[in-house]
Design a protein around this motif. Structure first.
Motif, mmCIF file in Angstrom:
data_model
loop_
_atom_site.group_PDB
_atom_site.id
_atom_site.type_symbol
_atom_site.label_atom_id
_atom_site.label_comp_id
_atom_site.label_asym_id
_atom_site.label_seq_id
_atom_site.Cartn_x
_atom_site.Cartn_y
_atom_site.Cartn_z
ATOM 1 N N TYR A 134 -13.654 -59.490 19.007
ATOM 2 C CA TYR A 134 -14.726 -58.498 19.063
ATOM 3 C C TYR A 134 -14.084 -57.122 19.196
ATOM 4 O O TYR A 134 -13.286 -56.886 20.105
ATOM 5 N N HIS A 135 -14.446 -56.205 18.264
ATOM 6 C CA HIS A 135 -13.880 -54.857 18.308
ATOM 7 C C HIS A 135 -14.929 -53.756 18.201
ATOM 8 O O HIS A 135 -14.569 -52.583 18.260
ATOM 9 N N SER A 145 -15.238 -58.267 13.641
ATOM 10 C CA SER A 145 -15.640 -58.891 14.907
ATOM 11 C C SER A 145 -16.319 -60.226 14.641
ATOM 12 O O SER A 145 -17.541 -60.359 14.764
#
Length: 412
Positions: A134-135, A145
């Motif tokens: 997740y970014h 993500s």
């Protein structure tokens, strides 16, 4: 208004995309230190919220933002000492090669900006991320993500690699394989982007130094290394202020957010000056609220307190105590599996008959909520408890959590 009426009002006004924590949602009205309080006055031990990393409503942060808001709040196109003083102090906490700070409002914006800079510097488009990373939530970051779910399509520039298993060889092999796939399709690499504790992949601190071979591989292919410190940064991993420091590598860009303002929306990117030179010369960048004086005042207060009170040291000591307590529980309970962590960022697997147990993990999270303790679950199987309390957590708080955890595990 009843709880059901609030839920229906929320659905009507905010639409279908938002989610609530827990099967029995919380109506939180106040926070103080490691505690959250609901509308009925019941308090909950917060063992999850790494945003208010100094504890909820820390009085020094509240005072700093209130005083600055009463004097001036505007954008970065005017000269102002606040952002310069903060940048100087923050950059001093990084390796000497890191020399510039650009400020944003959220970690998503920070990662988006870092990607733009990396693509400009390298001329590449390919990005390597882990299989359940997740970014962020911008259009560009949602594609990077996969933890957001299969409904979000990944473009051909996105290359997934397995999350590390704790050592560098396997992870580096995955990165080299991704680089080989890029070469076969004529895709030039732009960056390897990783959360340095792999939180959404199930919390994988791994052995110190395991990132270095992967970083070497991506740089040899012409790409950059972006360390996403939005979750592990500002002392949470215990050994240093930044998660990447455990691995003996100096990133090309580092993204910051979440705990940077103790709940105030402030974030940023720090970087090697050479990687942003062409971007800064050729591309106009402006963020209306990024780096405003009130946000900077919040960030400056947070950095002061983290350093003054040695909260990284507290994370190391209390995190080790907490992890040891969980491992002791695991030795007496088959449902609790491997415990992994660095500082006050701990993952603990919930198992059934030796297999990941998503449903049991969800029930345990909900049961802990009913018992007055707040955590969550993460990982590709959804069975890893995500434990990341405020950095002011003490051994007494850990004891309360462990006591409540033992009771919840027994009930499960």
């Amino acid at each position: 208004m009843t709880e059901d009426a609030m839920i229906e009002r929320r659905r009507r006004l905010l639409g279908p995309a938002y989610r609530l924590f827990y099967g029995h949602p919380l109506h939180i009205v106040r926070g103080e230190g490691v505690w959250l309080f609901d509308a009925d006055g019941r308090r909950y031990l917060d063992v999850y919220n790494n945003v208010a990393s100094l504890g909820h409503c820390h009085p020094e942060v509240v005072d700093a933002t209130s005083r600055q808001a009463a004097v001036l709040n505007t954008h970065t196109r005017y000269l102002h000492d606040g952002i310069l003083d903060y940048a100087e102090r923050l950059l001093a906490e990084f390796p000497a090669a890191i020399g510039h700070l650009m400020m944003t409002c959220t970690g998503s914006e920070a990662n988006d900006l870092a990607l733009r800079i990396a693509r400009r510097f390298t001329g590449g488009t390919g990005v390597i991320v882990t299989a359940h990373a997740y970014h962020g939530v911008t259009a560009a970051l949602a594609e990077l993500s996969p933890s957001l779910g299969p409904a979000i399509e990944r473009g051909p520039h996105v290359h997934l690699v397995p999350a590390p298993t704790g050592t560098g060889d396997g992870f580096a092999a995955g990165v080299r394989a991704a680089l080989a796939r890029m070469a076969e399709t004529g895709t030039k690499p732009a960056a390897l982007l990783v959360d340095t504790i792999f939180s959404s992949d199930g919390v994988v601190p791994g052995e110190a130094g395991f990132l270095a071979p992967a970083v070497d591989a991506v740089r040899a292919a012409g790409g950059l290394f972006i360390a996403d410190e939005v979750q592990p940064g500002f002392g949470r991993t215990g050994e240093a202020l930044w998660g990447f420091a455990r691995h003996g590598v100096v990133p090309d860009l580092v993204t910051l957010g979440k705990p940077m303002g103790n709940g105030h929306p402030v974030a940023g990117v720090v970087m090697r000056p050479e990687v942003v030179a062409d971007f800064g010369r050729d591309i106009r960048y402006f963020n209306t609220f990024g780096g405003n004086p009130v946000s900077v005042a919040a960030a400056d207060a947070v950095l002061n307190i983290v350093k003054r009170d040695d909260l990284a040291g507290n994370a190391r000591r209390v995190g080790a105590y907490l992890a040891a307590g969980l491992r002791d529980l695991a030795s007496r309970c088959d449902t609790l599996g491997e415990v992994r962590g660095a500082g006050l960022f701990v993952g603990a697997d919930i198992m059934r008959d030796g297999r990941p147990a998503r449903a049991e993990a969800a029930r345990l999270v909900d049961d802990l909520r009913e018992r007055g303790v707040l955590i969550s679950a993460t990982g590709p199987e959804g069975h890893t408890l995500k434990i990341r309390p405020p950095l002011v957590f003490t051994e007494a708080h850990a004891d309360l959590f462990l006591e409540t955890m033992a009771a919840a595990l027994a009930a499960l």
